[in-house]
Design a protein around this motif. Structure first.
Motif, PDB file in Angstrom:
ATOM      1  N   HIS A 548      67.236 -29.816 -38.757  1.00 35.66           N
ATOM      2  CA  HIS A 548      67.405 -28.407 -39.111  1.00 35.66           C
ATOM      3  C   HIS A 548      68.848 -28.126 -39.531  1.00 35.66           C
ATOM      4  O   HIS A 548      69.114 -27.439 -40.539  1.00 35.66           O
ATOM      5  CB  HIS A 548      66.994 -27.531 -37.930  1.00 35.66           C
ATOM      6  CG  HIS A 548      66.967 -26.072 -38.247  1.00 35.66           C
ATOM      7  ND1 HIS A 548      68.110 -25.299 -38.288  1.00 35.66           N
ATOM      8  CD2 HIS A 548      65.928 -25.228 -38.560  1.00 35.66           C
ATOM      9  CE1 HIS A 548      67.797 -24.051 -38.614  1.00 35.66           C
ATOM     10  NE2 HIS A 548      66.471 -23.986 -38.770  1.00 35.66           N
ATOM     11  N   SER A 552      70.316 -27.039 -43.204  1.00 37.51           N
ATOM     12  CA  SER A 552      71.069 -25.792 -43.315  1.00 37.51           C
ATOM     13  C   SER A 552      72.379 -26.006 -44.059  1.00 37.51           C
ATOM     14  O   SER A 552      72.765 -25.205 -44.920  1.00 37.51           O
ATOM     15  CB  SER A 552      71.333 -25.214 -41.929  1.00 37.51           C
ATOM     16  OG  SER A 552      72.030 -24.002 -42.012  1.00 37.51           O
ATOM     17  N   THR A 556      73.266 -24.598 -47.906  1.00 40.14           N
ATOM     18  CA  THR A 556      74.489 -23.835 -48.202  1.00 40.14           C
ATOM     19  C   THR A 556      75.277 -24.481 -49.336  1.00 40.14           C
ATOM     20  O   THR A 556      75.780 -23.801 -50.237  1.00 40.14           O
ATOM     21  CB  THR A 556      75.356 -23.720 -46.944  1.00 40.14           C
ATOM     22  OG1 THR A 556      74.568 -23.202 -45.871  1.00 40.14           O
ATOM     23  CG2 THR A 556      76.557 -22.827 -47.186  1.00 40.14           C
ATOM     24  N   LYS A 574      64.084 -23.172 -48.223  1.00 36.98           N
ATOM     25  CA  LYS A 574      63.483 -21.831 -48.177  1.00 36.98           C
ATOM     26  C   LYS A 574      62.042 -21.892 -47.684  1.00 36.98           C
ATOM     27  O   LYS A 574      61.606 -21.053 -46.887  1.00 36.98           O
ATOM     28  CB  LYS A 574      63.531 -21.189 -49.566  1.00 36.98           C
ATOM     29  CG  LYS A 574      64.919 -20.747 -50.003  1.00 36.98           C
ATOM     30  CD  LYS A 574      64.885 -20.134 -51.395  1.00 36.98           C
ATOM     31  CE  LYS A 574      66.267 -19.651 -51.828  1.00 36.98           C
ATOM     32  NZ  LYS A 574      66.231 -19.088 -53.204  1.00 36.98           N
ATOM     33  N   GLY A 577      61.860 -22.141 -43.999  1.00 42.53           N
ATOM     34  CA  GLY A 577      62.523 -21.083 -43.232  1.00 42.53           C
ATOM     35  C   GLY A 577      63.903 -21.443 -42.728  1.00 42.53           C
ATOM     36  O   GLY A 577      64.365 -20.910 -41.716  1.00 42.53           O
ATOM     37  N   ILE A 578      64.598 -22.342 -43.389  1.00 44.94           N
ATOM     38  CA  ILE A 578      65.957 -22.729 -42.980  1.00 44.94           C
ATOM     39  C   ILE A 578      66.915 -21.612 -43.369  1.00 44.94           C
ATOM     40  O   ILE A 578      66.868 -21.082 -44.482  1.00 44.94           O
ATOM     41  CB  ILE A 578      66.369 -24.048 -43.656  1.00 44.94           C
ATOM     42  CG1 ILE A 578      65.351 -25.160 -43.356  1.00 44.94           C
ATOM     43  CG2 ILE A 578      67.774 -24.464 -43.210  1.00 44.94           C
ATOM     44  CD1 ILE A 578      65.212 -25.501 -41.898  1.00 44.94           C
ATOM     45  N   SER A 579      67.834 -21.266 -42.459  1.00 42.97           N
ATOM     46  CA  SER A 579      68.765 -20.173 -42.725  1.00 42.97           C
ATOM     47  C   SER A 579      69.998 -20.667 -43.477  1.00 42.97           C
ATOM     48  O   SER A 579      70.444 -21.806 -43.306  1.00 42.97           O
ATOM     49  CB  SER A 579      69.196 -19.517 -41.410  1.00 42.97           C
ATOM     50  OG  SER A 579      69.760 -20.484 -40.548  1.00 42.97           O
ATOM     51  N   LEU A 580      70.531 -19.786 -44.306  1.00 44.58           N
ATOM     52  CA  LEU A 580      71.717 -20.090 -45.105  1.00 44.58           C
ATOM     53  C   LEU A 580      72.964 -19.758 -44.280  1.00 44.58           C
ATOM     54  O   LEU A 580      73.048 -18.698 -43.665  1.00 44.58           O
ATOM     55  CB  LEU A 580      71.686 -19.244 -46.389  1.00 44.58           C
ATOM     56  CG  LEU A 580      72.752 -19.519 -47.450  1.00 44.58           C
ATOM     57  CD1 LEU A 580      72.520 -20.885 -48.081  1.00 44.58           C
ATOM     58  CD2 LEU A 580      72.698 -18.435 -48.533  1.00 44.58           C
ATOM     59  N   ARG A 581      73.936 -20.670 -44.252  1.00 41.52           N
ATOM     60  CA  ARG A 581      75.177 -20.444 -43.493  1.00 41.52           C
ATOM     61  C   ARG A 581      76.220 -19.750 -44.370  1.00 41.52           C
ATOM     62  O   ARG A 581      76.109 -19.718 -45.592  1.00 41.52           O
ATOM     63  CB  ARG A 581      75.743 -21.775 -42.990  1.00 41.52           C
ATOM     64  CG  ARG A 581      74.856 -22.465 -41.977  1.00 41.52           C
ATOM     65  CD  ARG A 581      75.613 -23.604 -41.323  1.00 41.52           C
ATOM     66  NE  ARG A 581      74.808 -24.315 -40.368  1.00 41.52           N
ATOM     67  CZ  ARG A 581      75.278 -25.234 -39.518  1.00 41.52           C
ATOM     68  NH1 ARG A 581      76.566 -25.547 -39.541  1.00 41.52           N
ATOM     69  NH2 ARG A 581      74.480 -25.845 -38.679  1.00 41.52           N
TER      70      ARG A 581
END
Length: 831
Positions: A548, A552, A556, A574, A577-581
């Motif tokens: 994960h 991430s 980025t 995306k 559901g990986i979040s952008l730092r």
């Protein structure tokens, strides 16, 4: 390649030909031509047919437009303008060098001859651009060989109100440029024994459904009379009565061919109606009434059987026409209104119910379904569709209601273009067909003159009775008819092209069908042809972080990049559901990767060379993993900082699921060389080559290098087909002996540029295409040799007096029916 109809010259001319709608119409109706003398040929669509002394006429008044051949620089255009401005009665001259177009305006006395003479003095040639707007297409019933089409053309060209006419026997179509009413054209065609109808949208779908039962009653009646007379001749029936029965039978069955023969002779055509009528009348003249009646009856029966058989081949087009519904449900506010498809505009919203055929091309606004695209692409498995996807007219909505926004008018839909291209393809003559026609045009008059010589000279010099030699001459007349030979090729080509269209393959003409039949080497572009052309994440291997966290950081880093591999990583992140730092100081490192500062640490994403340049310590297991992935043909993206390697992500362009089976099928149908062309490195190319089991590959290729690879294969003695997408691979497609584009459904460029188009976006139908082409070539050869053998046998049996007239006509009409039935087998060829 020049000996096969100048394929590549035609491709080079495509853009120029499409610069004018008038030229497009002209090409459909038949190209114009002008002789060096400056006189328009009788088959020309020049505008001189209806005016005295070649006076120019046009819908724009005393103006005319021409295509100029031979200009090689703008100064040539200036020279032509200056020369024509000096000609009396010319008021205005415009020469457009890029379009090779000449426009002339002048007084009423200005003639086509004067303009042509002046331009030819300068070393150029002119071709008139069609000015008439009265070109109509007709469907003609009753033609059973190419000579029938020629007779109709010659008859109509003799009419002053007809400017140009082209009749295509294989499709039963006739295009006429005329000023007189449609009814007059129908009446003129009827005079020579055929039935014409205007090819309108209203009757297109119905014209081929009608069975051609015309003439059966007369044939049965006349056959009964002949049988009655034959039996009576052995039962003491008066000779006068048997003769009368035979005469009535001759008139009943022979009225139509004799009438057609009269108009054929009048228009200086020597077709089968002329030969058969002469034989029958000659037989009656020497008292062989039974022979004459039998000749006419067998000829009429043969014509009906031929017509019925030929209609089976023409149904390949009519079946396509019936695919798309003639009406559609339009959503207007909260109401649904049913309208004819001709009245529906682009951006209208149509409703498609489960199980319905889609009436027009469009884009799904609302709903999910599976679409059976087999009628267009030949794919056996329905394709899942959601909002935003395109759908095509003629395909079937398997389940689920859809709201579809119309994107193309009825005449511009994919199915309409397929029908148009297939019709054009079937009207074009293949090299073999052109050769056979030329042979027949020489053979028929020679045998006709030989028949006259046999009738006249031997008895004239006392070598036998007149009746005996006239009878032999009449038999020779029947043998002079080349019907079976002339019909042998076009029916086979029409059948094969129709079969291909039904299976989602567009073959642009008999020339390309024949070429496909002799291809033994096929070159494939890798990306998007053998592979999907869409990179996907293959492996994710974290070293100092979780998967994960690795994704991430990669998300980025790559979010600001426009590179296809970067986009693949971003989309993957995306989707999961990986979040952008938070990142800053983004920088692209040309040819190596990207860098950015994330949470105070500078991270890098790129290839092995980037991290070697940064002098980052690469552990042996990391380097081994990267090299293994690269050997497997994968692209590796390394993620890390100056301190350590965080992990690696590999991206691969996967093979299409149909590729391996398709290539295996090509080997089974006799393709000896399967070649892959790719811009990838040697390692990736080798890996893909092993997976696909191609014979050889060319790696590290730029587009121009692909052309060199094709030429190398040709220099090695291979007939080469090139398979690509029809756009990026255009140079290689043009260089190859045969250009094959895939994914033609919805791609106008591919449909226009390639010689053969695979409508589905895969190679699944390519083995069928090669198999069908080879089968077609074999059947054409069988038909030609069979037709010639029958003629040879008949000729050898004349002088021993073993060949009777009815046997001669049976050998001709029977042979014609046999070659048609043999060609019809192509409609049944399956994958």
């Amino acid at each position: 390649m020049a000996d096969t109809c100048c394929n590549h010259q035609e491709k080079e001319k495509t853009t120029e030909e499409q610069m004018s709608k008038d030229l497009s119409i002209q090409r459909k109706a038949g190209s114009c031509c002008s002789h060096p003398s400056g006189e328009a040929s009788d088959s020309c669509c020049a505008t001189t047919s209806n005016t005295p002394t070649g006076q120019i006429t046009s819908v724009h008044g005393n103006k005319a437009a021409y295509r100029v051949q031979g200009m090689d620089c703008p100064s040539c255009a200036s020279t032509i303008e200056k020369a024509l401005n000096k000609v009396k009665d010319i008021q205005e001259v415009k020469v457009n060098y890029p379009a090779a177009k000449l426009q002339v305006a002048g007084a009423s006395a200005l003639s086509f001859d004067e303009v042509t003479r002046e331009v030819e003095k300068l070393g150029y040639t002119l071709e008139p651009i069609q000015a008439h707007k009265h070109i109509r297409t007709y469907h003609v019933e009753g033609m059973d060989c190419g000579s029938c089409a020629k007779s109709i053309e010659n008859h109509l060209r003799a009419l002053p109100s007809v400017h140009d006419v082209h009749v295509h026997f294989s499709t039963g179509k006739m295009t006429v440029d005329h000023d007189n009413p449609v009814e007059d054209i129908l009446a003129e065609v009827s005079k020579i024994g055929y039935k014409a109808s205007l090819d309108t949208n209203e009757n297109k779908q119905n014209k081929m459904k009608k069975s051609n039962k015309q003439g059966y009653g007369f044939i049965i009646f006349s056959g009964f009379l002949i049988l009655l007379g034959f039996i009576g001749s052995y039962n003491n029936m008066p000779a006068m009565l048997t003769t009368m029965l035979y005469a009535i039978a001759m008139v009943t069955s022979g009225y139509k061919p004799v009438k057609s023969a009269y108009f054929a002779v009048k228009s200086r055509s020597l077709d089968m109606n002329v030969l058969m009528s002469a034989a029958a009348i000659g037989a009656a003249f020497i008292g062989e009434w039974f022979e004459g009646a039998t000749v006419v009856w067998l000829f009429a029966l043969g014509n009906v059987l031929q017509n019925r058989s030929i209609e089976q081949t023409r149904k390949s087009i009519s079946n396509l026409m019936e695919l798309a519904p003639s009406e559609a449900w339009i959503k207007t506010g909260s109401e649904l209104i049913q309208k004819p498809v001709e009245e529906i505009a682009v951006k209208d919203t149509i409703i498609i119910k489960p199980g319905d055929r889609i009436p027009l091309d469009g884009e799904i606004l609302k709903g999910e379904t599976s679409i059976n695209q087999a009628p267009i692409t030949g794919e056996s498995i329905p394709v899942d569709k959601v909002a935003g996807n395109s759908v095509y007219a003629g395909t079937i909505n398997e389940h689920g209601s859809l709201e579809v926004q119309v994107t193309k008018l009825v005449e511009d839909t994919t199915i309409s273009k397929i029908i148009h291209l297939v019709e054009e393809a079937q009207e074009q003559k293949a090299p073999t067909e052109a050769f056979v026609d030329k042979f027949a045009s020489i053979y028929t008059p020679i045998v006709f003159l030989a028949a006259l010589a046999v009738m006249i000279f031997p008895p004239l010099f006392g070598f036998g009775a007149w009746g005996d030699w006239i009878y032999k001459g009449l038999a020779l007349l029947v043998i002079a008819c080349p019907c079976a030979l002339v019909i042998s090729t076009p029916v086979a080509i029409v059948s094969a092209i129709g079969n291909a269209a039904k299976n989602g393959v567009l073959i642009k003409g008999g020339t390309f069908l024949e070429k496909a039949g002799v291809i033994h080497s096929i070159a494939f572009d890798k990306t998007g042809t053998l592979t999907e052309g869409k990179p996907k994440i293959s492996e994710i291997i974290p070293f100092t972080a979780t998967e994960h966290e690795l994704l991430s950081i990669a998300f980025t880093l790559e979010d600001y990049s426009k590179h296809p591999i970067a986009k693949t990583i971003v989309q993957y992140a995306k989707d999961y559901g990986i979040s952008l730092r938070e990142g800053e100081s983004f920088k692209a490192l040309a040819g190596k990767g990207v860098q950015a500062t994330i949470d105070g640490t500078t991270y890098y994403g790129g290839n092995l060379a980037l991290f070697e340049d940064l002098h980052i310590d690469l552990k042996p297991e990391v380097k081994d993993e990267v090299e293994n992935m690269q050997r497997d043909g994968k692209t590796v993206v390394m993620i890390g900082s100056e301190m350590e390697i965080t992990g690696i992500i590999s991206v691969a362009d996967n093979l299409r699921h149909t590729t391996v089976e398709a290539l295996k099928g090509l080997k089974q149908v006799g393709i000896k060389q399967l070649v892959m062309l790719t811009g990838d490195n040697e390692g990736t190319a080798k890996n893909i080559a092993e997976e696909t089991k191609v014979n050889r590959y060319f790696a590290d290729l730029l587009p121009e290098n692909k052309v060199d690879a094709i030429k190398q294969l040709q220099n090695e003695g291979h007939k080469v087909a090139m398979v690509g997408d029809g756009i990026n691979d255009a140079p290689a497609l043009a260089t190859a002996d045969l250009g094959i584009a895939m994914g033609g459904a919805g791609t106008d460029t591919a449909m226009e540029t390639a010689d053969i188009v695979l409508m589905a976006d895969n190679l699944e139908k390519l083995p069928h295409t090669i198999k069908l082409s080879r089968r077609a070539l074999n059947i054409i050869k069988q038909n030609i040799w069979f037709s010639l053998a029958i003629k040879l046998v008949a000729l050898t049996l004349i002088f021993p007096e073993w060949l009777t007239l009815w046997m001669a006509v049976l050998s001709d009409t029977g042979a014609a029916v046999i070659v048609i039935l043999n060609a019809l087998r192509l409609l049944k060829v399956k994958d």
